[in-house]
Structure formats: structure tokens, C-alpha cells
Design an enzyme around this catalytic site. Structure first.
Site, PDB file in Angstrom:
ATOM      1  N   SER A   9       0.848  -1.195   0.000  1.00  0.00           N
ATOM      2  CA  SER A   9       0.000   0.000   0.000  1.00  0.00           C
ATOM      3  C   SER A   9       0.879   1.238   0.000  1.00  0.00           C
ATOM      4  O   SER A   9       1.962   1.236   0.593  1.00  0.00           O
ATOM      5  CB  SER A   9      -0.896   0.022   1.247  1.00  0.00           C
ATOM      6  OG  SER A   9      -1.598   1.249   1.328  1.00  0.00           O
ATOM      7  N   TYR A  38      -1.916  -0.115  10.166  1.00  0.00           N
ATOM      8  CA  TYR A  38      -1.971  -0.528   8.766  1.00  0.00           C
ATOM      9  C   TYR A  38      -0.695  -0.104   8.037  1.00  0.00           C
ATOM     10  O   TYR A  38      -0.073  -0.893   7.317  1.00  0.00           O
ATOM     11  CB  TYR A  38      -3.207   0.087   8.097  1.00  0.00           C
ATOM     12  CG  TYR A  38      -3.418  -0.352   6.667  1.00  0.00           C
ATOM     13  CD1 TYR A  38      -3.885  -1.630   6.384  1.00  0.00           C
ATOM     14  CD2 TYR A  38      -3.146   0.508   5.603  1.00  0.00           C
ATOM     15  CE1 TYR A  38      -4.086  -2.044   5.071  1.00  0.00           C
ATOM     16  CE2 TYR A  38      -3.345   0.111   4.296  1.00  0.00           C
ATOM     17  CZ  TYR A  38      -3.820  -1.168   4.036  1.00  0.00           C
ATOM     18  OH  TYR A  38      -3.996  -1.569   2.736  1.00  0.00           O
TER      19      TYR A  38
END
Length: 267
Positions: A129, A142
């Protein structure tokens, strides 16, 4: 002979888009889900696999190898979102997120390497990501789990190069998928000192995903990478400003970049 592809988390979102695109291009695709029965209309087989449980990984990998006799491309796409003030996210949720986003891909890689070594060929694509390039407020866990996978890939590439096995990262920005629905949200607590800034950031994050890019952009990028002789270490896919934010982080002083992020998230 058609290349055989395994995509973890291939039942929806980015994984599904990649699988359907590769099917059209003549690849033999297998996707995975913890609940394959929920996807009877999938355009490619969905096998049972939970990246948290090694026995399900080994069983699925062995099924594919026994059926096809080869395994050419593995796409570590299964992942989970998590939001919240780090102080208020329960320890077990932090561990669960790393089990899915970091330890899960490691388990899958370990399961497929013997076959790829035997073939003396293979490609492993880790879906990370753009959030993994920076510590984002209220998405710190995250960011950390995806950033850890980015670094792991850098090391792994060098270790497996001698076996003619290639590995790369593809970091998406915000895409229009259902990730927000499956994300762990630390609850907005009335007595929390983070209530307003966390609530505002949560609204902003959900807007980004709702207005995100078409997942087919990821599918096309993955297809290009599969057909690249020597894939790069890192790829980024998404809106210009999301990709540019990584460049800014490299060239700006840390505190200036931090201020930009805080202004963006209005905190």
C-alpha cells in the site's frame, strides 16, 4: 502452456479484478477465500485458504501443484484494514492485523518457494500500500504492517535471486473496493480525547475509498509486471498526488512533511 496463478483474497476487490483480467489473457487462475462457498459465480476457481492458518495454505498450494504440475505466479493480495488511535486499538487487533498483512504473506511465500525452486522459475507479487511508505494518523498499524511487507520483499528478493525466482511489491493507493467494509474500526468513544480528530479522519478515509480508482488499473499493472523480464523492487499504482506524496517524503524535511499530512487530515 498457460501460466498458473494463485491470488490470495481473490474473491473480491483488487484480487477479483486481477483474476478476471488474467483469465481473459489466457492464464490459469486460482483465487482464495476463507469462505469459497460464498462465491459460486466466480469466473475462476476459489479455494479455501486463511492466511492466518498454515495448514489451509499448504493444502491449497498442494492442490494446485497436484492439479497443474506447476505454479508460476503468486499474488499475495489478502489483506485487512485497521483504523483507530494507536492508544485505543486493542493489542489483539494489532496482532491480528499483522497476522493477515505481514505474517500471512510470509507463510504463503514459504509454502510456494520449494515448487518454484524445483521449476527454477517463479514470480511473487506482494500487494502492499502507498500507506506503507508513511505513518498515517489513525492508520498507523496498517501503515506499519504494509511497510514491513515492503522491507521484507527487499530482503527476500536478494535471497531468492539465485533460484531464478523474482519478487516485487505493488503498492496501490485508494481504490474503489469494499475494503472499508471489512476494516477493523476502533470505536468512536464519547469520552475519548481523540473523538473529533479520529472521527473527521475516518470520514475522510471513507470518502477516499468511495472515490477511489478503478481496480482494473491494478490488474493491468500486474499483467505488465508478469510480462516484464526483470521486475523492479517497487511499483506504485494510484492517483498522481498519492504517488507524489512518496516523492515529497523523500525530499522534504521530516517535520515539513509531517505538517503537510496533519493539514491534509485537518488535525
Amino acid at each position: 502452456m498457460a501460466k498458473v496463478v494463485l491470488i490470495t483474497g481473490g474473491s473480491s476487490g483488487i484480487g477479483k479484478s486481477i483474476g478476471e483480467f488474467l483469465c481473459k489473457k489466457g492464464f490459469k487462475v486460482y483465487g482464495t477465500s476463507r469462505n469459497p462457498d460464498h462465491y459460486p459465480d466466480s469466473k475462476f476457481p476459489i479455494l479455501a485458504l486463511d492466511v492466518k492458518h498454515n495448514d489451509t495454505i499448504l493444502q491449497t498450494v498442494n492442490t494446485i501443484i497436484n492439479t497443474e504440475g506447476q505454479l508460476d505466479v503468486v499474488i499475495n493480495n489478502a489483506g485487512a484494514g485497521i483504523t483507530g488511535p494507536i492508544e485505543e486499538v486493542p493489542d489483539e487487533e494489532i496482532k491480528a492485523n499483522f497476522e493477515t498483512n505481514f505474517f500471512g504473506p510470509i507463510k504463503v511465500i514459504k509454502a510456494v518457494l520449494p515448487q518454484m525452486r524445483k521449476q527454477q522459475s517463479g514470480l511473487i507479487i506482494n500487494i502492499t500500500s502507498i500507506a506503507g511508505y508513511m505513518g498515517l494518523p489513525y492508520r498507523g498499524i496498517y501503515s506499519a504492517s504494509k511497510g514491513a511487507l515492503e522491507l521484507l520483499t527487499e530482503a527476500f528478493r536478494m535471497e531468492i535471486k539465485g533460484f531464478n525466482i523474482k519478487m516485487t511489491n505493488v503498492a496501490p493507493g485508494d481504490f474503489a473496493t469494499n475494503i472499508a467494509a471489512g476494516r477493523y474500526h476502533a470505536p468512536l468513544l464519547d469520552d475519548s480525547p481523540y473523538k473529533k480528530p479520529y472521527g473527521d479522519t475516518l470520514d475522510l478515509m471513507n470518502t477516499h475509498v468511495d472515490n477511489g480508482s478503478d481496480p482494473n488499473l491494478m490488474a493491468k499493472e500486474v499483467f505488465k509486471i508478469i510480462n516484464t523480464k526483470n521486475p523492479k523492487v517497487h511499483y506504485k499504482v494510484g492517483e498522481f498526488m498519492q504517488k507524489f506524496s512518496i516523492v515529497l517524503k523523500r525530499i522534504l524535511p521530516d517535520t515539513v512533511y509531517e505538517k503537510l499530512l496533519m493539514n491534509h487530515y485537518k488535525i
